[in-house]
Design a protein around this motif. Structure first.
Motif, PDB file in Angstrom:
ATOM      1  N   PRO A   9       0.682  -1.250   0.035  1.00  0.00           N
ATOM      2  CA  PRO A   9       0.037   0.123   0.125  1.00  0.00           C
ATOM      3  C   PRO A   9       0.937   1.380   0.009  1.00  0.00           C
ATOM      4  O   PRO A   9       1.759   1.431   0.851  1.00  0.00           O
ATOM      5  CB  PRO A   9      -0.796  -0.201   1.354  1.00  0.00           C
ATOM      6  CG  PRO A   9      -1.027  -1.379   1.624  1.00  0.00           C
ATOM      7  CD  PRO A   9       0.109  -2.315   1.043  1.00  0.00           C
ATOM      8  N   HIS A  43      -6.387   3.225  -7.111  1.00  0.00           N
ATOM      9  CA  HIS A  43      -7.120   2.301  -6.471  1.00  0.00           C
ATOM     10  C   HIS A  43      -6.191   0.914  -5.956  1.00  0.00           C
ATOM     11  O   HIS A  43      -6.213   0.454  -4.974  1.00  0.00           O
ATOM     12  CB  HIS A  43      -8.276   1.492  -7.051  1.00  0.00           C
ATOM     13  CG  HIS A  43      -9.279   2.643  -7.651  1.00  0.00           C
ATOM     14  ND1 HIS A  43      -9.910   3.717  -6.863  1.00  0.00           N
ATOM     15  CD2 HIS A  43     -10.107   2.467  -8.990  1.00  0.00           C
ATOM     16  CE1 HIS A  43     -10.593   4.607  -7.508  1.00  0.00           C
ATOM     17  NE2 HIS A  43     -10.836   3.788  -8.731  1.00  0.00           N
ATOM     18  N   SER A  46      -3.157   2.340  -3.525  1.00  0.00           N
ATOM     19  CA  SER A  46      -3.309   2.462  -2.052  1.00  0.00           C
ATOM     20  C   SER A  46      -4.028   1.452  -1.362  1.00  0.00           C
ATOM     21  O   SER A  46      -3.902   1.075  -0.181  1.00  0.00           O
ATOM     22  CB  SER A  46      -4.984   3.467  -2.316  1.00  0.00           C
ATOM     23  OG  SER A  46      -5.853   2.834  -2.776  1.00  0.00           O
ATOM     24  N   ARG A  48      -6.554  -0.351  -1.885  1.00  0.00           N
ATOM     25  CA  ARG A  48      -8.251  -0.395  -1.686  1.00  0.00           C
ATOM     26  C   ARG A  48      -8.519  -1.562  -2.641  1.00  0.00           C
ATOM     27  O   ARG A  48      -9.727  -2.276  -2.274  1.00  0.00           O
ATOM     28  CB  ARG A  48      -8.653   0.977  -2.381  1.00  0.00           C
ATOM     29  CG  ARG A  48      -9.940   1.160  -2.130  1.00  0.00           C
ATOM     30  CD  ARG A  48     -10.316   1.830  -0.502  1.00  0.00           C
ATOM     31  NE  ARG A  48     -11.675   2.365  -0.333  1.00  0.00           N
ATOM     32  CZ  ARG A  48     -12.272   1.989   0.528  1.00  0.00           C
ATOM     33  NH1 ARG A  48     -11.624   1.159   1.521  1.00  0.00           N
ATOM     34  NH2 ARG A  48     -13.575   2.284   0.882  1.00  0.00           N
ATOM     35  N   MET A 264     -14.064   4.368  -6.330  1.00  0.00           N
ATOM     36  CA  MET A 264     -13.735   4.252  -4.903  1.00  0.00           C
ATOM     37  C   MET A 264     -13.141   5.623  -4.444  1.00  0.00           C
ATOM     38  O   MET A 264     -12.068   5.971  -5.048  1.00  0.00           O
ATOM     39  CB  MET A 264     -12.818   3.077  -4.520  1.00  0.00           C
ATOM     40  CG  MET A 264     -13.676   1.846  -4.759  1.00  0.00           C
ATOM     41  SD  MET A 264     -12.622   0.535  -4.371  1.00  0.00           S
ATOM     42  CE  MET A 264     -11.278   0.265  -5.622  1.00  0.00           C
ATOM     43  N   PRO A 267      -8.731   5.421   0.483  1.00  0.00           N
ATOM     44  CA  PRO A 267      -8.985   4.565   1.711  1.00  0.00           C
ATOM     45  C   PRO A 267      -9.070   5.341   3.037  1.00  0.00           C
ATOM     46  O   PRO A 267      -8.355   6.253   3.293  1.00  0.00           O
ATOM     47  CB  PRO A 267      -7.771   3.683   1.556  1.00  0.00           C
ATOM     48  CG  PRO A 267      -6.871   4.193   0.971  1.00  0.00           C
ATOM     49  CD  PRO A 267      -7.514   5.259  -0.221  1.00  0.00           C
ATOM     50  N   THR A 271      -8.418   0.266   6.328  1.00  0.00           N
ATOM     51  CA  THR A 271      -9.262  -0.548   5.672  1.00  0.00           C
ATOM     52  C   THR A 271      -8.301  -1.035   4.383  1.00  0.00           C
ATOM     53  O   THR A 271      -8.786  -1.305   3.452  1.00  0.00           O
ATOM     54  CB  THR A 271     -10.379   0.539   5.024  1.00  0.00           C
ATOM     55  OG1 THR A 271      -9.899   1.537   4.531  1.00  0.00           O
ATOM     56  CG2 THR A 271     -11.202   0.571   6.321  1.00  0.00           C
ATOM     57  N   ARG A 272      -6.900  -0.856   4.519  1.00  0.00           N
ATOM     58  CA  ARG A 272      -6.177  -1.151   3.261  1.00  0.00           C
ATOM     59  C   ARG A 272      -6.166  -2.706   3.085  1.00  0.00           C
ATOM     60  O   ARG A 272      -5.573  -3.357   4.055  1.00  0.00           O
ATOM     61  CB  ARG A 272      -4.996  -0.433   3.212  1.00  0.00           C
ATOM     62  CG  ARG A 272      -5.226   1.166   3.057  1.00  0.00           C
ATOM     63  CD  ARG A 272      -3.912   1.929   3.387  1.00  0.00           C
ATOM     64  NE  ARG A 272      -4.094   3.330   3.245  1.00  0.00           N
ATOM     65  CZ  ARG A 272      -3.167   4.186   3.373  1.00  0.00           C
ATOM     66  NH1 ARG A 272      -1.874   3.779   3.404  1.00  0.00           N
ATOM     67  NH2 ARG A 272      -3.657   5.335   3.124  1.00  0.00           N
ATOM     68  N   ASP A 281     -16.599  -0.095   0.016  1.00  0.00           N
ATOM     69  CA  ASP A 281     -16.395   0.713  -0.882  1.00  0.00           C
ATOM     70  C   ASP A 281     -17.044   1.862  -0.637  1.00  0.00           C
ATOM     71  O   ASP A 281     -18.362   2.079  -0.200  1.00  0.00           O
ATOM     72  CB  ASP A 281     -16.605   0.048  -2.211  1.00  0.00           C
ATOM     73  CG  ASP A 281     -15.864  -0.924  -2.737  1.00  0.00           C
ATOM     74  OD1 ASP A 281     -14.962  -1.296  -2.008  1.00  0.00           O
ATOM     75  OD2 ASP A 281     -16.254  -1.472  -3.736  1.00  0.00           O
TER      76      ASP A 281
END
Ligand SMILES: NC(=O)c1ccc[n+]([C@@H]2O[C@H](COP(=O)([O-])OP(=O)(O)OC[C@H]3O[C@@H](n4cnc5c(N)ncnc54)[C@H](O)[C@@H]3O)[C@@H](O)[C@H]2O)c1
Ligand SMILES: [Zn+2]
Ligand SMILES: [Zn+2]
Length: 386
Positions: A9, A43, A46, A48, A264, A267, A271-272, A281
């Motif tokens: 991430p 997305h 990150s 996510r 989305m 993050p 929540t990653r 989401d």
């Protein structure tokens, strides 16, 4: 070879990775000339969007030169300059024959992940999650292109790389937004997200004859760019209530077609990464699009979501009689028309490639792209730094 890889991430780095080779007789190997960033990468970077693995090569929008050809490839030869569709699809299955290549049954080599997440297996994608096949991406010197007769398109000589690179993904995605919205002459079309995808959806809506197109975003210079380059109206959604303002501008009725090109939200802490979670989401512009759409109108979701969304206004969908549609782009179907429109100067998206970096500066390029500073809309990487 050199490639820009996901490391975890918010961490990307240039690494040495093995050169790609022909694995299947329908493959070609492409030497990358230009490879471009996309909101979808944010997305992934990150964390996510799940199922990335450290060392995965990013990038799915690219032009290059064919340097090696598998024995069953019929439409390409060494030396061809091609733009490659981000979607990996076979061109032969039932879905491909229906003109739905991003639903291809054969393009994704990791069916078990997708089946768990989405109850069906969509096509693959370069430089993306292992849920979409884990194909090595184009932020590299070379890339393997499976099903090359269907996914790689010869670039007409008169088209520059700078323009053609948008035919990989962003332009056909915008094109699809207007098609799914069935935009017709006289329509009012509102578009959330004024990145390349939103702006190309706006241009597609104009080309289909929309009466008015209104772009919604909170980045001032992107709105100004869309006003100047496409001649659309704009709306700054951090300053005004987008739904109320759109109703005000449309005699109280709302937009006929609302296209969401945000995806989305960034993050939240904690929540990653990991696997899909229920309600994880953030719906970004989708909720606003549903609320701002007129009764009986159509909401098109182009923005990418990984799994489940809480707080989706299903009641409004039912009571307003809305049609909600979404898809990953169907480039194998749309790229020939997109290239033709580019050749005729009807699509001139190169203004969106605001920054150019050598692949070695990939991490810096992604920082700029993510932060949307210095007027950055899209960053183009060139492996040789030209
Ligand atoms: N369906 C497809 O085939 C396809 C293809 C390419 C990209 N995408 C997706 O489309 C989305 C946009 O891609 P992009 O490259 O233009 O990304 P981008 O990150 O450059 O642009 C997104 C824009 O949305 C704006 N935004 C954020 N929250 C908003 C809100 N609440 N209301 C209005 N605007 C808001 C941001 O300021 C930004 O300008 C991403 O989710 C990407 O994954 C889908
Ligand atoms: Zn993309
Ligand atoms: Zn197929």
């Amino acid at each position: 070879m050199k490639a820009l890889c996901w490391q975890g991430p918010d961490r990307v780095a240039v690494e040495r990775v093995p050169d790609p080779r022909i694995v299947n007789a329908q493959d070609v190997i492409v030497r990358v000339r230009q490879s471009m960033t996309c909101g979808s990468d944010l997305h992934l970077i990150s964390g996510r969007f799940p199922d990335m693995q450290p060392g995965d090569v990013l990038g799915h929008e690219f032009v290059g030169e064919v340097v090696e050809v598998g024995s069953e490839v019929r439409r390409h030869a060494v030396g061809d300059r091609v733009v490659v569709c981000s979607v990996v699809a076979c061109g032969r299955c039932w879905y491909c024959r229906q003109g739905l290549p991003s639903c291809c049954d054969n393009g994704n080599t990791n069916p078990e992940i997708a089946e768990l997440a989405w109850s069906a297996v969509p096509a693959g994608c370069f430089g993306h999650s292992h849920a979409l096949g884990g194909f090595a991406g184009s932020h590299a010197e070379y890339v393997r292109v499976p099903y090359a007769d269907h996914g790689a398109f010869r670039v007409p000589d008169e088209l520059s790389d700078d323009r053609a690179v948008f035919a990989s993904d962003a332009a056909p995605a915008g094109w699809l937004g207007a098609e799914l919205g069935d935009v017709r002459p006289g329509d009012v079309v509102a578009i959330w997200g004024c990145g390349a995808v939103g702006q190309l959806a706006a241009r597609a809506a104009v080309l289909r004859g929309a009466d008015r197109v209104i772009c919604v975003d909170l980045v001032e210079d992107r709105l100004a760019l869309a006003e100047r380059e496409i001649g659309v109206e704009t709306l700054h959604c951090a300053r005004v209530d987008a739904g109320a303002e759109l109703r005000e501008r449309t005699g109280g009725r709302g937009a006929d077609v609302c296209v969401e090109a945000v995806g989305m939200a960034p993050p939240r802490a904690g929540t990653r990464g990991g696997r899909l979670r229920h309600g994880a989401d953030e719906p970004g512009g989708v909720r606003e699009a549903v609320h701002a759409c007129r009764k009986g109108g159509t909401v098109v979701v182009l923005g990418v979501f990984a799994g489940y969304v809480d707080g989706f206004p299903l009641g409004a969908v039912l009571h307003k009689g809305l049609t909600v549609r979404g898809a990953r782009q169907h480039g194998q179907r749309h790229i020939p028309e997109v290239l033709d429109r580019m050749r005729r100067d009807e699509l001139r998206p190169e203004y969106l490639a605001t920054h150019r970096f050598s692949l070695d500066d990939g991490p810096r390029g992604y920082d700029l792209f993510r932060d949307r500073t210095e007027g950055c809309v899209r960053v183009v990487f060139t492996p040789d730094g030209r």
